[in-house]
Scaffold this motif. Structure first.
Motif, PDB file in Angstrom:
ATOM      1  N   VAL A  65      44.215  24.751 -51.353  1.00 14.29           N
ATOM      2  CA  VAL A  65      45.212  25.822 -51.470  1.00 14.29           C
ATOM      3  C   VAL A  65      44.494  27.160 -51.354  1.00 14.29           C
ATOM      4  CG1 VAL A  65      46.954  26.894 -52.940  1.00 14.29           C
ATOM      5  CG2 VAL A  65      46.677  24.403 -52.950  1.00 14.29           C
ATOM      6  N   ILE A  66      44.961  28.002 -50.447  1.00 15.96           N
ATOM      7  CA  ILE A  66      44.363  29.314 -50.259  1.00 15.96           C
ATOM      8  C   ILE A  66      45.314  30.369 -50.810  1.00 15.96           C
ATOM      9  CG2 ILE A  66      43.436  30.952 -48.581  1.00 15.96           C
ATOM     10  CD1 ILE A  66      42.834  28.589 -46.758  1.00 15.96           C
ATOM     11  N   ALA A  67      44.833  31.185 -51.719  1.00 16.56           N
ATOM     12  CA  ALA A  67      45.670  32.187 -52.369  1.00 16.56           C
ATOM     13  C   ALA A  67      46.212  33.207 -51.372  1.00 16.56           C
ATOM     14  CB  ALA A  67      44.856  32.907 -53.446  1.00 16.56           C
ATOM     15  N   GLY A 124      48.946  26.117 -47.756  1.00 14.11           N
ATOM     16  CA  GLY A 124      49.126  25.413 -49.018  1.00 14.11           C
ATOM     17  C   GLY A 124      49.576  26.284 -50.163  1.00 14.11           C
ATOM     18  N   SER A 125      50.028  27.512 -49.864  1.00 16.27           N
ATOM     19  CA  SER A 125      50.465  28.424 -50.903  1.00 16.27           C
ATOM     20  C   SER A 125      51.987  28.416 -50.992  1.00 16.27           C
ATOM     21  CB  SER A 125      49.932  29.839 -50.622  1.00 16.27           C
ATOM     22  OG  SER A 125      50.236  30.718 -51.683  1.00 16.27           O
ATOM     23  N   TYR A 126      52.575  29.560 -51.312  1.00 12.02           N
ATOM     24  CA  TYR A 126      54.021  29.668 -51.477  1.00 12.02           C
ATOM     25  C   TYR A 126      54.438  31.072 -51.068  1.00 12.02           C
ATOM     26  CZ  TYR A 126      51.705  31.228 -55.725  1.00 12.02           C
ATOM     27  OH  TYR A 126      50.823  31.809 -56.592  1.00 12.02           O
ATOM     28  N   LEU A 145      61.568  25.784 -55.334  1.00 14.35           N
ATOM     29  CA  LEU A 145      61.232  25.405 -53.969  1.00 14.35           C
ATOM     30  C   LEU A 145      60.136  24.349 -54.006  1.00 14.35           C
ATOM     31  CD1 LEU A 145      61.099  28.717 -51.884  1.00 14.35           C
ATOM     32  CD2 LEU A 145      63.038  27.234 -52.371  1.00 14.35           C
ATOM     33  N   ALA A 146      60.290  23.340 -53.173  1.00  9.47           N
ATOM     34  CA  ALA A 146      59.251  22.330 -52.979  1.00  9.47           C
ATOM     35  C   ALA A 146      58.648  22.544 -51.598  1.00  9.47           C
ATOM     36  CB  ALA A 146      59.836  20.925 -53.099  1.00  9.47           C
ATOM     37  N   TYR A 147      57.370  22.860 -51.562  1.00  6.47           N
ATOM     38  CA  TYR A 147      56.664  23.122 -50.305  1.00  6.47           C
ATOM     39  C   TYR A 147      55.864  21.893 -49.907  1.00  6.47           C
ATOM     40  CZ  TYR A 147      57.455  28.145 -51.207  1.00  6.47           C
ATOM     41  OH  TYR A 147      58.013  29.381 -51.448  1.00  6.47           O
ATOM     42  N   PHE A 148      55.919  21.534 -48.612  1.00  2.00           N
ATOM     43  CA  PHE A 148      55.216  20.360 -48.111  1.00  2.00           C
ATOM     44  C   PHE A 148      54.484  20.682 -46.801  1.00  2.00           C
ATOM     45  CE2 PHE A 148      59.082  19.019 -50.291  1.00  2.00           C
ATOM     46  CZ  PHE A 148      58.655  18.023 -51.158  1.00  2.00           C
ATOM     47  N   PRO A 149      53.403  21.440 -46.807  1.00  2.00           N
ATOM     48  CA  PRO A 149      52.614  21.603 -45.586  1.00  2.00           C
ATOM     49  C   PRO A 149      51.817  20.323 -45.336  1.00  2.00           C
ATOM     50  CG  PRO A 149      51.552  22.719 -47.408  1.00  2.00           C
ATOM     51  CD  PRO A 149      52.865  22.214 -47.938  1.00  2.00           C
TER      52      PRO A 149
END
Length: 260
Positions: free
Chosen positions: A83-85, A105-107, A228-232
């Motif tokens: 995950v990259i900020a 991988g962030s939001y 929210l569900a994130y899926f990269p």
């Protein structure tokens, strides 16, 4: 032959490949620090009252565990490289920042609480006649970073709007610079979104690798209330061949079921 940079990524088996598949491709674009996309052109947010944001403890309870999936491996302590900020991510066009955050991988926006998991799919059997490189990638499997993010005051609806706006504005491609490495998205195509949420968003981006190669990566975002569900996702076998691949929809289904 696919790039050596991609091969190294496969060996590392890190979800940081979502943004760094093309670490050796370089790029001369001057990137502006990303921000939220504009509102115009996005999907209409729900007119219903904003749902209550979940707490960090509630998100942790709703996050996937190994018992929740039928295949693959769930990692509950997601590696820092996965995950990259946001403040480490820049884009060639600020309007594309929401897509860059998803891909790294962030939001999007500023959630009040988040929790992350990593899912790695089971190794697949290489096709007959596959090269050594294809066999290596097939052994790594598909990787998905699953991030649950809860928002106050309609932030979840706004984040979905920003994603849709960005997809429209950045369909012709854009560049991401993350922690000093630049990745070029040659094009962005919205795809059929999964069912089961209040809103959903899905896309495929074509990443430019070194030596002119390309690799498709995918992303899905689903809203349920204020969460929210994130899926990269990245498929390493596809990185070896450049061929399209099917997003692991069962992970989305499992997460939405647990969210309730």
């Amino acid at each position: 032959m696919r790039s050596a940079a991609v091969r190294r990524t496969a060996l590392a088996a890190s979800a940081a490949a979502l943004a760094l598949l093309a670490t050796a491709c370089g790029g001369d674009d001057k990137a502006d620090k990303g921000g939220s996309g504009e509102d115009k052109g996005g999907a209409a947010a729900s007119s219903a009252p904003a749902a209550k944001a979940l707490t960090a403890a509630e998100l942790e309870k709703a996050a996937l565990t190994q018992a929740d999936v039928k295949s693959g491996k769930i990692t509950e302590k997601v590696p820092a490289t996965a995950v990259i900020a946001q403040d480490k991510v820049k884009t060639s066009d600020a309007a594309c920042a929401p897509l860059a955050y998803l891909q790294t991988g962030s939001y999007v926006g500023k959630p009040s609480a988040t929790v992350a998991r990593q899912w790695t799919g089971d190794p697949r059997k290489p096709a007959a006649g596959a090269s050594d490189e294809e066999k290596l990638f097939a052994g790594v499997g598909t990787m998905v970073v699953v991030t649950l993010a809860s928002y106050e005051d309609g932030g979840a609806e706004q984040a979905m709007k920003d994603l849709n706006t960005a997809a429209a504005k950045c369909a012709g491609g854009f560049s991401i610079t993350a922690e000093g490495d630049t990745t070029k998205n040659l094009k962005v195509v919205k795809t059929d979104a999964p069912k089961g949420g209040d809103e959903a968003f899905a896309l495929t981006s074509s990443l430019q690798l070194e030596e002119g190669d390309e690799a498709p990566v995918k992303g899905v975002v689903v809203r349920k209330g204020a969460t929210l569900a994130y899926f990269p996702a990245v498929d390493m076998a596809s990185a070896a061949t450049g061929k399209d691949w099917d997003f692991p929809a069962e992970i989305v289904d499992a997460q939405l079921t647990k969210l309730g």
